[in-house]
Design a protein around this motif. Structure first.
Motif, PDB file in Angstrom:
ATOM      1  N   VAL A   3      61.658 -49.223   6.912  1.00  0.00           N
ATOM      2  CA  VAL A   3      62.256 -48.943   8.227  1.00  0.00           C
ATOM      3  C   VAL A   3      62.927 -47.571   8.210  1.00  0.00           C
ATOM      4  O   VAL A   3      62.777 -46.780   9.136  1.00  0.00           O
ATOM      5  CB  VAL A   3      63.247 -50.056   8.619  1.00  0.00           C
ATOM      6  N   PHE A   4      63.655 -47.278   7.146  1.00  0.00           N
ATOM      7  CA  PHE A   4      64.315 -45.981   7.017  1.00  0.00           C
ATOM      8  C   PHE A   4      63.282 -44.853   7.017  1.00  0.00           C
ATOM      9  O   PHE A   4      63.449 -43.851   7.702  1.00  0.00           O
ATOM     10  CB  PHE A   4      65.154 -45.938   5.738  1.00  0.00           C
ATOM     11  N   TYR A   5      62.209 -45.023   6.239  1.00  0.00           N
ATOM     12  CA  TYR A   5      61.158 -44.010   6.190  1.00  0.00           C
ATOM     13  C   TYR A   5      60.553 -43.792   7.575  1.00  0.00           C
ATOM     14  O   TYR A   5      60.274 -42.666   7.958  1.00  0.00           O
ATOM     15  CB  TYR A   5      60.074 -44.422   5.193  1.00  0.00           C
ATOM     16  N   GLY A   6      60.383 -44.857   8.346  1.00  0.00           N
ATOM     17  CA  GLY A   6      59.862 -44.739   9.710  1.00  0.00           C
ATOM     18  C   GLY A   6      60.779 -43.919  10.599  1.00  0.00           C
ATOM     19  O   GLY A   6      60.317 -43.101  11.399  1.00  0.00           O
ATOM     20  N   ARG A   9      60.468 -40.281   9.511  1.00  0.00           N
ATOM     21  CA  ARG A   9      59.186 -39.738   9.981  1.00  0.00           C
ATOM     22  C   ARG A   9      59.260 -39.403  11.471  1.00  0.00           C
ATOM     23  O   ARG A   9      58.814 -38.333  11.895  1.00  0.00           O
ATOM     24  CB  ARG A   9      58.052 -40.733   9.725  1.00  0.00           C
ATOM     25  N   ALA A  10      59.856 -40.267  12.265  1.00  0.00           N
ATOM     26  CA  ALA A  10      59.976 -40.022  13.710  1.00  0.00           C
ATOM     27  C   ALA A  10      60.829 -38.786  13.975  1.00  0.00           C
ATOM     28  O   ALA A  10      60.494 -37.955  14.830  1.00  0.00           O
ATOM     29  CB  ALA A  10      60.556 -41.251  14.407  1.00  0.00           C
ATOM     30  N   ALA A  11      61.929 -38.644  13.238  1.00  0.00           N
ATOM     31  CA  ALA A  11      62.787 -37.462  13.407  1.00  0.00           C
ATOM     32  C   ALA A  11      62.043 -36.196  13.000  1.00  0.00           C
ATOM     33  O   ALA A  11      62.138 -35.159  13.673  1.00  0.00           O
ATOM     34  CB  ALA A  11      64.065 -37.618  12.584  1.00  0.00           C
ATOM     35  N   ILE A  16      59.150 -31.092  14.273  1.00  0.00           N
ATOM     36  CA  ILE A  16      57.919 -30.305  14.157  1.00  0.00           C
ATOM     37  C   ILE A  16      57.364 -29.975  15.531  1.00  0.00           C
ATOM     38  O   ILE A  16      56.874 -28.865  15.769  1.00  0.00           O
ATOM     39  CB  ILE A  16      56.886 -31.060  13.296  1.00  0.00           C
ATOM     40  N   ALA A  17      57.456 -30.911  16.471  1.00  0.00           N
ATOM     41  CA  ALA A  17      56.941 -30.683  17.816  1.00  0.00           C
ATOM     42  C   ALA A  17      57.791 -29.682  18.596  1.00  0.00           C
ATOM     43  O   ALA A  17      57.277 -28.930  19.415  1.00  0.00           O
ATOM     44  CB  ALA A  17      56.872 -32.007  18.581  1.00  0.00           C
ATOM     45  N   GLU A  18      59.085 -29.655  18.319  1.00  0.00           N
ATOM     46  CA  GLU A  18      60.010 -28.834  19.106  1.00  0.00           C
ATOM     47  C   GLU A  18      60.216 -27.415  18.563  1.00  0.00           C
ATOM     48  O   GLU A  18      60.583 -26.518  19.321  1.00  0.00           O
ATOM     49  CB  GLU A  18      61.371 -29.526  19.198  1.00  0.00           C
ATOM     50  N   LEU A  19      60.007 -27.203  17.272  1.00  0.00           N
ATOM     51  CA  LEU A  19      60.331 -25.907  16.675  1.00  0.00           C
ATOM     52  C   LEU A  19      59.087 -25.199  16.151  1.00  0.00           C
ATOM     53  O   LEU A  19      58.159 -25.844  15.671  1.00  0.00           O
ATOM     54  CB  LEU A  19      61.302 -26.101  15.503  1.00  0.00           C
ATOM     55  N   PRO A  20      59.089 -23.863  16.178  1.00  0.00           N
ATOM     56  CA  PRO A  20      57.992 -23.120  15.546  1.00  0.00           C
ATOM     57  C   PRO A  20      58.145 -23.176  14.024  1.00  0.00           C
ATOM     58  O   PRO A  20      59.243 -23.393  13.507  1.00  0.00           O
ATOM     59  CB  PRO A  20      58.186 -21.692  16.063  1.00  0.00           C
TER      60      PRO A  20
END
Length: 71
Positions: A3-6, A9-11, A16-20
């Motif tokens: 659960v922690f790894y999930g 991973r989501a964070a 990655i999606a928000e920053l260059p």
């Protein structure tokens, strides 16, 4: 642990999606700033290292090595 790894991973996916890749920041535990690209390379390296160790442990348990199963 899964659960922690999930959550981690989501964070990471949001970051990655928000920053260059050239975005720079300094984690509290480092003296110098690093790029997101550097962080991702370190993440890949650590993941590979831990996956390799788990493969060794699995092999010790069931005798398999890589793609070769005991016959």
């Amino acid at each position: 642990m899964v659960v922690f790894y999930g959550r981690v991973r989501a964070a990471a996916e949001r970051t990655i999606a928000e920053l260059p890749l050239d975005a720079v920041g300094r984690p509290p535990w480092r003296k110098h700033a690093v790029s997101l690209r550097w962080v991702l390379v370190q993440l890949i390296e650590e993941t590979a290292r831990h996956a390799g160790r788990m493969d060794i442990v699995r092999g010790l348990i069931d005798g398999a090595a890589g793609d070769h199963r005991p016959g």
